[in-house]
Enzyme design. Structure first.
Site, PDB file in Angstrom:
ATOM      1  N   ARG A  40      42.139  43.923  41.684  1.00 44.48           N
ATOM      2  CA  ARG A  40      42.305  44.523  40.366  1.00 44.48           C
ATOM      3  C   ARG A  40      43.072  45.841  40.366  1.00 44.48           C
ATOM      4  O   ARG A  40      43.756  46.162  39.398  1.00 44.48           O
ATOM      5  CB  ARG A  40      40.955  44.669  39.649  1.00 44.48           C
ATOM      6  CG  ARG A  40      40.314  43.309  39.380  1.00 44.48           C
ATOM      7  CD  ARG A  40      39.113  43.355  38.442  1.00 44.48           C
ATOM      8  NE  ARG A  40      39.480  43.679  37.075  1.00 44.48           N
ATOM      9  CZ  ARG A  40      39.362  44.851  36.522  1.00 44.48           C
ATOM     10  NH1 ARG A  40      38.834  45.863  37.214  1.00 44.48           N
ATOM     11  NH2 ARG A  40      39.741  45.074  35.297  1.00 44.48           N
ATOM     12  N   TYR A  86      35.452  39.427  37.666  1.00 44.92           N
ATOM     13  CA  TYR A  86      36.859  39.329  38.057  1.00 44.92           C
ATOM     14  C   TYR A  86      37.152  39.883  39.456  1.00 44.92           C
ATOM     15  O   TYR A  86      38.238  40.416  39.699  1.00 44.92           O
ATOM     16  CB  TYR A  86      37.762  39.997  37.002  1.00 44.92           C
ATOM     17  CG  TYR A  86      37.573  39.437  35.613  1.00 44.92           C
ATOM     18  CD1 TYR A  86      37.897  38.114  35.333  1.00 44.92           C
ATOM     19  CD2 TYR A  86      37.038  40.199  34.585  1.00 44.92           C
ATOM     20  CE1 TYR A  86      37.705  37.575  34.057  1.00 44.92           C
ATOM     21  CE2 TYR A  86      36.838  39.675  33.308  1.00 44.92           C
ATOM     22  CZ  TYR A  86      37.173  38.361  33.060  1.00 44.92           C
ATOM     23  OH  TYR A  86      36.983  37.835  31.807  1.00 44.92           O
ATOM     24  N   GLU A  89      32.078  35.301  23.143  1.00 43.33           N
ATOM     25  CA  GLU A  89      32.134  34.782  24.510  1.00 43.33           C
ATOM     26  C   GLU A  89      32.394  35.887  25.528  1.00 43.33           C
ATOM     27  O   GLU A  89      33.476  35.972  26.095  1.00 43.33           O
ATOM     28  CB  GLU A  89      33.164  33.651  24.617  1.00 43.33           C
ATOM     29  CG  GLU A  89      34.448  33.938  23.888  1.00 43.33           C
ATOM     30  CD  GLU A  89      35.357  32.734  23.708  1.00 43.33           C
ATOM     31  OE1 GLU A  89      34.865  31.594  23.730  1.00 43.33           O
ATOM     32  OE2 GLU A  89      36.557  32.949  23.560  1.00 43.33           O
ATOM     33  N   PRO A  90      31.391  36.718  25.765  1.00 42.00           N
ATOM     34  CA  PRO A  90      31.543  37.803  26.733  1.00 42.00           C
ATOM     35  C   PRO A  90      31.559  37.292  28.171  1.00 42.00           C
ATOM     36  O   PRO A  90      30.848  36.346  28.511  1.00 42.00           O
ATOM     37  CB  PRO A  90      30.276  38.632  26.500  1.00 42.00           C
ATOM     38  CG  PRO A  90      29.267  37.646  26.006  1.00 42.00           C
ATOM     39  CD  PRO A  90      30.045  36.680  25.162  1.00 42.00           C
ATOM     40  N   GLY A  91      32.384  37.917  28.987  1.00 40.60           N
ATOM     41  CA  GLY A  91      32.395  37.609  30.417  1.00 40.60           C
ATOM     42  C   GLY A  91      32.056  38.869  31.195  1.00 40.60           C
ATOM     43  O   GLY A  91      30.961  39.051  31.733  1.00 40.60           O
ATOM     44  N   GLY A 127      35.316  40.310  25.277  1.00 46.05           N
ATOM     45  CA  GLY A 127      36.122  41.508  25.409  1.00 46.05           C
ATOM     46  C   GLY A 127      35.431  42.843  25.484  1.00 46.05           C
ATOM     47  O   GLY A 127      36.086  43.855  25.757  1.00 46.05           O
ATOM     48  N   CYS A 131      48.131  43.203  54.788  1.00 46.69           N
ATOM     49  CA  CYS A 131      49.393  43.756  55.276  1.00 46.69           C
ATOM     50  C   CYS A 131      50.343  44.114  54.162  1.00 46.69           C
ATOM     51  O   CYS A 131      51.415  43.518  54.029  1.00 46.69           O
ATOM     52  CB  CYS A 131      50.029  42.775  56.243  1.00 46.69           C
ATOM     53  SG  CYS A 131      49.227  42.889  57.824  1.00 46.69           S
ATOM     54  N   GLU A 132      49.942  45.024  53.307  1.00 53.35           N
ATOM     55  CA  GLU A 132      50.881  45.615  52.354  1.00 53.35           C
ATOM     56  C   GLU A 132      50.297  46.902  51.787  1.00 53.35           C
ATOM     57  O   GLU A 132      49.074  47.054  51.670  1.00 53.35           O
ATOM     58  CB  GLU A 132      51.266  44.633  51.250  1.00 53.35           C
ATOM     59  CG  GLU A 132      50.166  44.229  50.300  1.00 53.35           C
ATOM     60  CD  GLU A 132      50.711  43.301  49.215  1.00 53.35           C
ATOM     61  OE1 GLU A 132      50.946  42.126  49.552  1.00 53.35           O
ATOM     62  OE2 GLU A 132      50.895  43.748  48.078  1.00 53.35           O
ATOM     63  N   TYR A 151      46.265  45.674  38.108  1.00 54.18           N
ATOM     64  CA  TYR A 151      46.191  46.426  36.842  1.00 54.18           C
ATOM     65  C   TYR A 151      46.036  47.931  37.026  1.00 54.18           C
ATOM     66  O   TYR A 151      45.905  48.651  36.044  1.00 54.18           O
ATOM     67  CB  TYR A 151      44.971  45.976  36.004  1.00 54.18           C
ATOM     68  CG  TYR A 151      44.678  44.501  35.989  1.00 54.18           C
ATOM     69  CD1 TYR A 151      45.580  43.599  35.447  1.00 54.18           C
ATOM     70  CD2 TYR A 151      43.481  44.011  36.500  1.00 54.18           C
ATOM     71  CE1 TYR A 151      45.291  42.238  35.417  1.00 54.18           C
ATOM     72  CE2 TYR A 151      43.182  42.659  36.472  1.00 54.18           C
ATOM     73  CZ  TYR A 151      44.093  41.780  35.928  1.00 54.18           C
ATOM     74  OH  TYR A 151      43.797  40.446  35.895  1.00 54.18           O
TER      75      TYR A 151
END
Ligand code: LLP
Length: 431
Positions: free
Chosen positions: A330, A390, A290-292, A248, A361-362, A334
């Site tokens: 992303r 991500y 557990e870092p990502g 996190g 197309c949006e 978000y």
């Protein structure tokens, strides 16, 4: 510059890990993900060294591979001595194909299928992070069928609310993940797990959220988890050997984001935990983190070509690039902010107010809104920073757009880590 692996050379081009990004875009074409291998390794070492130093030799850093998963990543992790968190059969398969030691893989997920559980066991997977009654039953049954005892860690929700965005908050009591401590369900399930055959309970896990900048949430969750360890010891006579605090730690996407000193934060968290354990009169459990994102985010950038620049007179301007939400969803998901540069005009004044948009197309297909870039035109190269985490892992073939390749940089040389998808790849499963 936002990160120390970014610079500008004498041509006014953005460099990444010492390599001219304009040359990379020309050589490999765009859109292009670029990964700085050295940076990934440095980040692993920060975690390994700090955790050893402050939590002890026995501590275990896991790379949360959902952040960026492809074979070379697992090879790097193996090399650096990291363990790995995998969340699906697909991630486990990728790790296995990369030759990653399976006993160092920890299997997460709130709804593992029986097939995934059996596959993971066949691969010799180290440990399951188990998160509900049905899964405990399935692990016990399938391990029994295979004649093995499966190590597990139980994922609990400490009831902590982190200051981050809704989609990545996971520690609160009503989360879809884990078993809540507050409601009494956690202790019930621990008792149940201890009664099941073919399972060895190693300890407990919690993860409160992502893109978190304060070590305080780790301290708060550790307090609750340690109180729980004590409760379980008193009530059930079981003492947890392992405490996994999750991942996190946040990264800087834009200048306004804080700079986080991971080592310093781990030091603070460790002091807090040591005190807490001393007061609670228990031995400090083996600590896992557990870092990502913080392992890979600033090790990645994405390069695009500008296709057109459209000014709606009296309103706004759009710079359209040759990728978009298909390679980086992303902003759409978000509203995440990114720093954007014109790679071939990195020294020029940024006074052109625009939105950088993709080719899907949006209208929601936006990379960054209301930003300032140097005046740009068709053929310029756009660099979006901090896209290592991500982005590739959440990319899709929306609009049947092939996914970009990943080029890995090491010692100022480049090599392909993942090939560019072709149109043929897009139809290969179509009947
Ligand atoms: N451990 C667990 C149990 C997790 O659920 C996660 C992330 C991590 C570790 C790694 O967290 P990190 O260090 O990367 O923050 N797609 C979202 C992020 C989702 C994170 C999900 N879980 C995004 O693009 O922001």
């Amino acid at each position: 510059m936002l990160h120390t692996n970014l610079d500008i050379n004498e041509k006014g081009h953005l460099t990444f890990a010492g390599v001219d990004t304009v040359e990379l875009a020309k050589e490999y074409k765009t859109p292009l993900y670029v990964l700085d291998e050295q940076r990934v390794r440095e980040k692993c070492r920060i975690y390994i060294d700090a955790m050893k130093k402050y939590f002890g030799e026995e501590s275990i850093p896991l790379y949360a591979s959902k952040a960026l998963s492809f074979k070379e990543m697992y090879k790097i992790m193996k090399d650096e001595g990291m363990s790995v968190d995998a969340v699906s059969g697909g991630e486990i398969y990728t790790a296995k194909e990369a030759g990653f030691p399976m006993e160092k893989v920890y299997f997460h997920g709130n709804n593992k299928t029986d097939e995934e559980i059996a596959f993971a066991m066949d691969c010799g997977l180290g440990c399951f992070m188990s998160d509900c009654r049905e899964e405990l039953q399935a692990i016990s049954r399938i391990a029994g069928e295979k004649g093995i005892t499966q190590k597990i860690i139980m994922r609990l929700t400490p009831g902590i609310d982190t200051h981050t965005y809704e989609a990545v908050r996971t520690g609160q009591v009503d989360s879809k993940f884990g078993v809540p401590i507050e409601t009494g369900q956690a202790i019930e399930l621990v008792e149940y797990a201890l009664s099941l055959p073919n399972i060895e309970l190693m300890g407990f896990h919690c993860h409160v959220g992502s893109q978190v900048f304060d070590g305080q949430s780790f301290c708060d969750s550790a307090d609750i988890m340690i109180d729980f360890i004590v409760l379980v010891k008193e009530k059930l006579g079981y003492e947890a050997k392992v405490l996994n605090l999750g991942g996190g730690y946040g990264v800087r996407y834009v200048e306004e984001d804080p700079v986080l000193d991971i080592e310093e934060s781990i030091k603070e968290v460790s002091e807090h935990i040591k005190n807490k354990c001393a007061k609670a009169k228990i031995d400090m459990p083996r600590i896992m983190m557990e870092p990502g994102r913080s392992i890979v985010a600033d090790a990645g950038i994405t390069l695009y070509s500008v296709g057109n620049v459209r000014t709606i007179k009296g309103y706004k301007s759009y710079v359209a690039v040759d990728g978009g939400m298909s390679d980086n969803p992303r902003f759409a998901l978000y509203g995440s902010l990114y720093s954007v540069l014109v790679a071939n005009k990195a020294n020029e004044k940024a006074d052109f107010k625009c939105d950088v948009v993709g080719k899907c197309c949006e209208s929601g297909d936006v990379i960054a809104e209301h930003i300032n870039l140097p005046h740009c035109e068709k053929g310029d190269y756009i660099a979006v920073l901090t896209t290592g985490a991500y982005n590739y892992s959440m990319a899709s073939n929306y609009n049947r757009i092939p996914r970009p390749p990943i080029v890995i940089l090491k010692d100022r040389k480049s090599r392909i880590g993942v090939k560019r998808e072709t149109y043929a790849d897009l139809v290969k499963n179509d009947i």
